[in-house]
Motif scaffolding. Structure first.
Motif, mmCIF file in Angstrom:
data_model
loop_
_atom_site.group_PDB
_atom_site.id
_atom_site.type_symbol
_atom_site.label_atom_id
_atom_site.label_comp_id
_atom_site.label_asym_id
_atom_site.label_seq_id
_atom_site.Cartn_x
_atom_site.Cartn_y
_atom_site.Cartn_z
ATOM 1 N N SER A 91 7.761 42.627 -4.888
ATOM 2 C CA SER A 91 7.811 42.010 -3.568
ATOM 3 C C SER A 91 7.409 40.543 -3.666
ATOM 4 O O SER A 91 7.078 40.040 -4.738
ATOM 5 N N GLN A 92 7.421 39.908 -2.518
ATOM 6 C CA GLN A 92 7.172 38.476 -2.460
ATOM 7 C C GLN A 92 5.817 38.097 -3.060
ATOM 8 O O GLN A 92 5.681 37.094 -3.744
ATOM 9 N N THR A 93 4.842 38.943 -2.805
ATOM 10 C CA THR A 93 3.501 38.598 -3.268
ATOM 11 C C THR A 93 3.398 38.692 -4.784
ATOM 12 O O THR A 93 2.494 38.111 -5.372
ATOM 13 N N GLU A 94 4.279 39.445 -5.407
ATOM 14 C CA GLU A 94 4.193 39.607 -6.862
ATOM 15 C C GLU A 94 5.327 38.891 -7.572
ATOM 16 O O GLU A 94 5.830 39.346 -8.601
ATOM 17 N N GLY A 95 5.735 37.808 -7.003
ATOM 18 C CA GLY A 95 6.733 36.994 -7.684
ATOM 19 C C GLY A 95 8.150 37.314 -7.307
ATOM 20 O O GLY A 95 9.077 36.945 -8.029
ATOM 21 N N GLY A 96 8.321 37.993 -6.214
ATOM 22 C CA GLY A 96 9.675 38.336 -5.786
ATOM 23 C C GLY A 96 10.230 37.281 -4.852
ATOM 24 O O GLY A 96 9.623 36.232 -4.616
ATOM 25 N N HIS A 97 11.394 37.597 -4.306
ATOM 26 C CA HIS A 97 12.043 36.660 -3.384
ATOM 27 C C HIS A 97 11.265 36.587 -2.078
ATOM 28 O O HIS A 97 10.782 37.599 -1.567
ATOM 29 N N ALA A 98 11.146 35.386 -1.546
ATOM 30 C CA ALA A 98 10.417 35.197 -0.307
ATOM 31 C C ALA A 98 11.284 35.508 0.903
ATOM 32 O O ALA A 98 10.791 35.622 2.010
ATOM 33 N N SER A 99 12.544 35.606 0.684
ATOM 34 C CA SER A 99 13.451 35.861 1.822
ATOM 35 C C SER A 99 14.603 36.737 1.340
ATOM 36 O O SER A 99 14.566 37.277 0.232
ATOM 37 N N SER A 100 15.587 36.864 2.159
ATOM 38 C CA SER A 100 16.700 37.758 1.857
ATOM 39 C C SER A 100 17.414 37.331 0.576
ATOM 40 O O SER A 100 17.559 36.141 0.298
ATOM 41 N N ILE A 101 17.860 38.327 -0.151
ATOM 42 C CA ILE A 101 18.684 38.056 -1.330
ATOM 43 C C ILE A 101 20.135 38.024 -0.866
ATOM 44 O O ILE A 101 20.581 38.893 -0.107
#
Lengths: 482, 793
Positions: A162-172
């Motif tokens: 998820s965003q908090t773990e280095g994922g995308h901050a918004s929609s892919i």
């Protein structure tokens, strides 16, 4: 009673009429010997009878079902009715081209998501030869910002952090396999992210770990294209530019400081969440900017990785030399272009427009006309295109009207001096059928918009859309191969 | 007559024969039958015999007989009646016989008279009287006179006594009377004789052999006997072939007309004529009207005949003879050649034409003969006209313009040529609860901002309809209007909810632009902080401009950066094209006129009220827009639009659209830049869409009444790339128009209605509330009262 009698009488009469046909095929394995001249056949014949005839002529032990094309239209009636409908005299010699018959793209499976699915890709033997049969993986990028890798039995093998773990901050908005252990994705958070994908031995669990963050775009990224052998990525962004990236950390230049998220000082609390995992950040090899509106798609030439093509809302299709990052050619159409696919065998680029059709454009400098062919049938913007892996004439398109349509470039007719094609099949969303509204049409494709389609020889036609699911349809034999 | 009599006689004979036969076999009726037979046989002889007798009775009898005879001779009556007569006759003669007998039995008193009459006295040779008596005629009176020779003499014994004998009695000579053959016996006899087939009993005279006839010949004979047609297959009733009557020959042998000798005068007509002639003779019919008194009076009148003594005058310049009428042509014939007869098309054209436009005043008609020609109905009129022509009398002529009405219509290009324009719904944005009051597409054309009754402002991805950002600005008050700040250097969204104006930076841009936007909004805080002291001293009025304030923490987190507490509900926001100013209009009736319109400066966080006083006439202000290129502010109140020059602080122009209540207006984006004048479109609640060319007039150049309900919003396509404009109405539809403004001053704008876009549902009498165009493409978005927004492309 009388009607049937008269109709049988008519058919008898028709059966007695004969027409000279020249049977041809562009596929060499099923072509008749050259010595075969025109054959006199009764006009009452239909597709099945003609198919039997050709099988007899070929001397096939196992009959192959054939479809017959007369003047770019598939024969769906008897020859007699065709002749009557088109006002052709039975005296003329009829040129009939035959191709292998098609099998309708039947629905196979649907993979349900939590949110709209914006992008889909398939990892199979055709893209990476090390993948054994049955071990194909389907990658989906969703509007909830997560990537998911599915196996063919509709199980999620891996989900991106998820965003908090280095994922995308918004929609892919776009996601693709680079190789069997590498994934690239991009979305509305303006970053292109490279992920390391690893699977456990049994193949039932995997991990998607962030590998590289690529900064450079100032607006949402609409699509990605990957050229794995040269480790290059093309991205199309709404900031009117095309990003040209390297997948290797060592190749990529450093990031311009102003584009890093830390540059924005507003609501620092929110931004801080992102820093729990540190990932290397790199910039683009080149940003190609000539478009004057959001770029909708950018692809590599299928044969030459140094050439790229891009389409934009500014109605233009541009050809780029990626080595020098320079604009080679611009073709301007009259509509916003929303998707792009290269058909290398025909030297054509298929592009979907906001005006609900697909235009085939010859990008070569020698081409005199902009539009070589128009494929009409969709009722909303065409936002995704894919080639048929088994046929050079096949093309599939996904549209916001909630359908995928399969096109055969041979089935065209000339209308007002321009070639116009018609779709061979139309795949509607299974979710509509499950609601019992299979035939109902949604205004503006509400709830069923197709965002992405991918055609893989092993898995089939994989399409994703607003109905929060990936839909897999049978893809082989849908179009006659050649 | 003769033939009839003969047949009657023959009939009588046959009857006699029958009676004789009956008489032979039945003894009982013998006398009667004999009598009958004798009577009828020689009725005439009898009567003629009796004529000689002198008896009165005989005379009477005779008379009746003779009458019978007359009847027999003259009557045409049918034989059945004749039989009846016969019967009656028998009866009469019967009675006559009885009477005679009676007179003989009882006639003793008149015996001597009779005897005197029965003898005559002659002189014998001696000269003595000699009585010579008439011979006594025993005739009728004798009982035995008529006894037949072979009558049965067995007397009154039953015949059954002779049953075992072949005879049935004896005649008067004692000979046996044989039993007559019975039918059965005859049949038995005939049966016993074998007759060969075709036996006729005749001999063929040529061969001498017995003549035998075949079945066919017998059949033929039977047919001849029965008066039937002997020949097979002959149809006596074959249909008549009328060779010379109804069949019209194409090439007749003779084309001569029917000769008069074939004319058969009608007896019926002759009768009628005779009747009339008779009536005339008798004076029942008066062939002429008797001269009335009126006519007699008229004789006193003096009548002038203009031409009475007209003489041929020589040609002279002072005398111009009346022009002669042309001689009649073929078409005036009562039986014109067929090429002169009008066909249906010509006839229709003649009938539809105006009487003055007709080349000739009549239609040639074909009549079989002159007597079938009816009176010419316009005879009097035609003669009158001719007279007027001769007098050279002036007459009023209708001046007629020969203009095709179609050619007067402006030539509009067809919508096909004016593509692209939005034609179909491409996306539906669903999410707002309650009405969506306002929407705006951001300057980059990727995002869509909407504000609705639920108090939220939302930002959507335009193409897919994905909601990206939402903020709740007010709990119980609707967001009335949302507008993006123009320009791509910053992303600022202005929204009016309740009494406040909110300025927000949605998190959709890249960090650099977002920072620029934040900086833009934050820059004014410092300026505003340095100003208020002086301003407060300056202005002690109650309409103190509001101070900009920072929003609450929750709103700050969502992206809202500044709040302007206006204290009145703003219904309209319009940005200046540079993005530093925007004008808000509080159109509520309770809003004081001086604070209704306010201009806000973003860089200084400054709010000003440019209008101190109420605008005269036209009600409270409705909406206001900056001119796209000139420093002019257009303010619309209910009935007029006023243009104010902001730099000179002057009223420049008053536009009077003529609408009762203006809802919205828009200024053409290329106004005054590409030469030409300003063009304004105005939408009104009274269903009118008005196009104003400000150079042309204060009044509208075009009025378009296409909606059934109030028009809520009108908008030109921004940027001027496409000459399109659209309006949104409460009837749930949008209408797209082509409105091309040309550079040169001479030609007017061309306005073509292109498309009606339907899809929004009418909810609570409201349809489409706001409309906006994509900045580059021919796409438009609409906000509906049904809670959805739609993208049309």
């Amino acid at each position: 009673m009388d009607n049937t009698q008269s109709s049988t009488a008519n058919s008898l009469q028709a059966a007695q009429r004969q027409v000279r046909v020249q049977l041809t095929s562009q596929q060499e394995d099923i072509a008749l010997p050259d010595s075969t001249g025109p054959i006199l056949v009764p006009t009452g014949l239909r597709r099945y009878a003609l198919s039997t005839l050709v099988n007899n002529l070929l001397g096939n032990d196992k009959p192959i079902p054939f479809e017959f094309l007369i003047n770019g239209a598939f024969l769906r009636t008897s020859i007699d009715e065709y002749l009557t409908a088109n006002g052709i005299s039975a005296e003329t010699t009829l040129e009939i081209e035959y191709v292998r018959a098609l099998i309708p793209p039947l629905h196979i499976a649907s993979y349900e998501h939590d949110d709209w699915v914006s992008s889909v890709d398939v990892l199979s033997a055709s893209s990476a030869s090390s993948i054994p049969q049955g071990q194909e993986r389907i990658l989906s990028g969703s509007y909830d910002g997560l990537l998911r890798v599915w196996n063919t039995s509709s199980q999620v093998v891996a989900t991106s952090p998820s965003q908090t773990e280095g994922g995308h901050a918004s929609s892919i908005k776009a996601a693709k396999f680079v190789s069997s252990n590498s994934i690239v994705s991009a979305g509305l958070d303006r970053t292109v992210r490279l992920w390391k994908y690893s699977e456990s031995e049994d193949g039932f669990s995997g991990k998607i770990a962030p590998q590289l963050e690529l900064y450079g775009h100032k607006s949402g990224i609409n699509s990605l294209d990957v050229h794995a052998p040269s480790n290059r990525i093309l991205s199309a962004s709404a900031d009117h530019s095309i990003g040209f990236w390297s997948t290797r950390k060592s190749d990529a230049p450093a990031v311009p400081e102003n584009l890093l998220p830390s540059a924005a000082s507003r609501t620092s609390k929110r931004r801080k969440l992102n820093t729990s995992v540190s990932v290397s950040q790199r910039g683009p090899l080149a940003l190609l900017s000539a478009h004057t509106a959001p770029v909708s798609a950018a692809i590599f030439d299928a044969k030459d990785s140094t050439v790229g093509y891009s389409t934009s809302w500014d109605h233009s299709l541009r050809t780029w030399d990626l080595v020098t990052a320079s604009l080679v050619d611009t073709r301007t159409t009259s509509h916003s272009l929303l998707s792009l696919e290269h058909l290398p065998d025909h030297h054509l680029l298929a592009t979907g427009t906001s005006a609900r059709h697909i235009t085939l454009i010859d990008p070569r400098a020698s081409a005199t006309t902009i539009s070589a062919m128009t494929l009409r049938g969709h009722t909303n913007a065409v936002v995704t295109l894919a080639r048929d892996p088994s046929s050079t004439y096949g093309l599939i398109s996904g549209s916001h009207d909630g359908t995928c349509r399969i096109w055969d470039l041979r089935a065209t007719k000339t209308d007002k001096g321009a070639a116009v094609g018609d779709s061979v099949y139309s795949i509607s969303r299974k979710s509509l059928e499950e609601e019992g509204k299979a035939n109902s049409k949604r205004v503006g494709g509400e709830g069923v918009k197709v965002f992405s389609v991918c055609w893989d020889p092993q898995v089939g036609i994989v399409s994703a859309g607003e109905d929060k699911r990936i839909q897999i349809n049978r893809g082989d034999g849908v179009l006659s191969s050649s | 007559m003769a033939a009839l009599k003969a047949s009657k006689k023959r009939k009588a004979v046959t009857r006699d024969v029958e009676e004789e036969e009956a008489g032979v076999f039945s003894g009982d009726e013998l006398n009667n039958g004999d009598l009958d037979g004798a009577l009828s046989d020689n009725a005439h002889d009898l009567s003629s015999d009796e004529d000689d007798s002198d008896s009165e009775i005989e005379l009477v009898d005779d008379f009746s007989d003779s009458e019978d005879d007359v009847e027999e001779l003259d009557s045409d009556e049918i034989p059945s009646d004749g039989e009846d007569e016969g019967v009656a006759k028998k009866k009469k003669s019967g009675t006559a016989v009885d009477l005679k007998e009676f007179s003989k039995d009882n006639g003793s008193s008149s015996e001597e008279e009779e005897e005197q009459l029965n003898y005559r006295i002659e002189k014998d040779a001696n000269g003595n009287d000699r009585y010579i008596y008439d011979e006594i005629n025993p005739d009728d009176n004798s009982d035995y006179s008529d006894i037949e020779e072979n009558a049965n003499t067995i007397g009154n014994i039953p015949l059954t006594f002779y049953d075992q004998y072949p005879h049935i009695g004896y005649d008067i000579n004692g000979k046996k009377i044989m039993r007559p053959a019975k039918g059965e016996a005859l049949d038995a006899l005939l049966d016993s004789i074998e007759i060969p087939k075709g036996w006729t009993g005749l001999t063929d005279p040529s061969t001498g052999k017995p003549l035998e006839l075949s079945q066919d010949e017998l059949e033929l004979l039977r047919k001849v006997q029965m008066n039937e047609i002997p020949e097979d297959g002959y149809n006596p009733y074959e249909p008549l072939l009328e060779w010379f009557t109804t069949e019209k020959e194409i090439m007749p042998l003779s084309a001569a007309p029917e000769p008069k000798r074939r004319f058969v005068p009608s007896k019926h007509e002759a009768k009628r004529v005779m009747k009339i002639v008779k009536a005339i003779r008798e004076g029942r019919i008066l062939p002429y009207k008797p001269p009335t008194e009126q006519d007699e009076e008229d004789k006193d009148l003096i009548k002038y005949d203009l031409w009475a003594d007209e003489a041929e005058r020589p040609d002279h310049p002072m005398h111009i003879p009346a022009p002669k009428l042309p001689p009649p042509g073929y078409e005036e014939s009562y039986h014109p050649p067929p090429e002169y007869l009008p066909d249906n098309k010509e006839r229709k054209a003649w009938e539809e034409a105006d009487p003055e436009d007709r080349e000739q005043e009549f239609l040639p008609r074909d009549f079989g003969s002159l007597r079938k020609v009816p009176g010419y109905e316009t005879f009097v009129k035609e003669k009158f006209e001719r007279c007027l022509d001769l007098y050279l009398a002036p007459r009023v002529r209708r001046s007629k313009l020969n203009i095709d009405p179609e050619s007067l219509l402006p030539k509009l290009p067809s919508p096909e040529e004016l593509k692209p324009f939005p034609t179909a719904c491409a996306a539906v944005f669903r999410g707002h609860k309650g009405r969506v009051r306002s929407l705006a597409v951001d300057p980059t054309g990727i995002w869509l901002a909407t504000g609705g009754d639920d108090g939220t402002v939302r930002v959507w991805e335009l193409l897919t309809g994905r909601q990206l950002w939402s903020v709740k600005l007010a709990d119980d008050e609707p967001v009335n209007v949302v507008r993006w700040r123009p320009g791509k250097d910053a992303v600022v969204l202005a929204a009016a909810a309740g009494d406040d104006i909110f300025l927000a930076v949605p998190p959709i841009a890249d960090p650099e632009t977002e920072q620029a936007s934040l900086d833009l909004l934050d820059a004014g805080w410092g300026y505003a902080a340095s100003k208020p002291a002086t301003r407060a001293v300056d202005e002690e009025k109650k309409s103190t401009p509001p101070q900009w304030i920072r929003p609450s923490a929750a709103l700050t987190d969502s992206g809202v950066c500044a709040v302007i507490p206006l204290r009145h509900i703003a219904k309209s926001i319009s940005w200046h094209r540079r993005g530093d100013y925007f004008v808000t209009v509080c159109s509520g009736a309770s809003t004081p006129a001086s604070v209704a319109i306010s201009i806000h400066t973003v860089s200084k966080h400054l709010t000003q009220y440019p209008f101190r006083r109420r605008i005269k006439g036209g009600g409270p202000p409705q909406t206001a827009h900056f001119h796209p290129s000139k420093p002019i502010l257009f303010v619309a109140n209910q009935r007029t639009i006023r243009a104010y020059d902001l730099s000179r602080q002057l009223l420049v122009k008053i536009v009077q659209p003529g609408a009762r209540w203006i809802s919205s207006f828009d200024i053409h984006p290329t106004s005054s830049t590409a030469a030409g004048g300003d063009n304004i479109i105005v939408g009104s609640y009274d269903r009118r869409l008005l196009w104003h060319d400000l150079e042309l007039s204060q009044r509208p150049y075009k009025t378009l009444r296409y909606h059934r309900k109030a028009i809520r919003a009108v908008k030109f396509h921004p940027g001027g790339r496409y000459p399109l404009f659209a309006d949104a109405s409460d009837d749930g539809s949008l209408q797209i128009f082509h409105g091309n403004v040309t550079g040169d001053m001479l030609s007017n704008a061309t306005i073509v209605p292109l498309k009606v876009l339907k899809g929004h549902k009418i909810t609570g009498e409201l349809g489409v509330l706001d409309i906006d165009w994509h900045p580059r493409e021919a796409w438009c978005v609409s906000a509906g009262a049904d809670g959805t927004c739609r993208l049309w492309m």
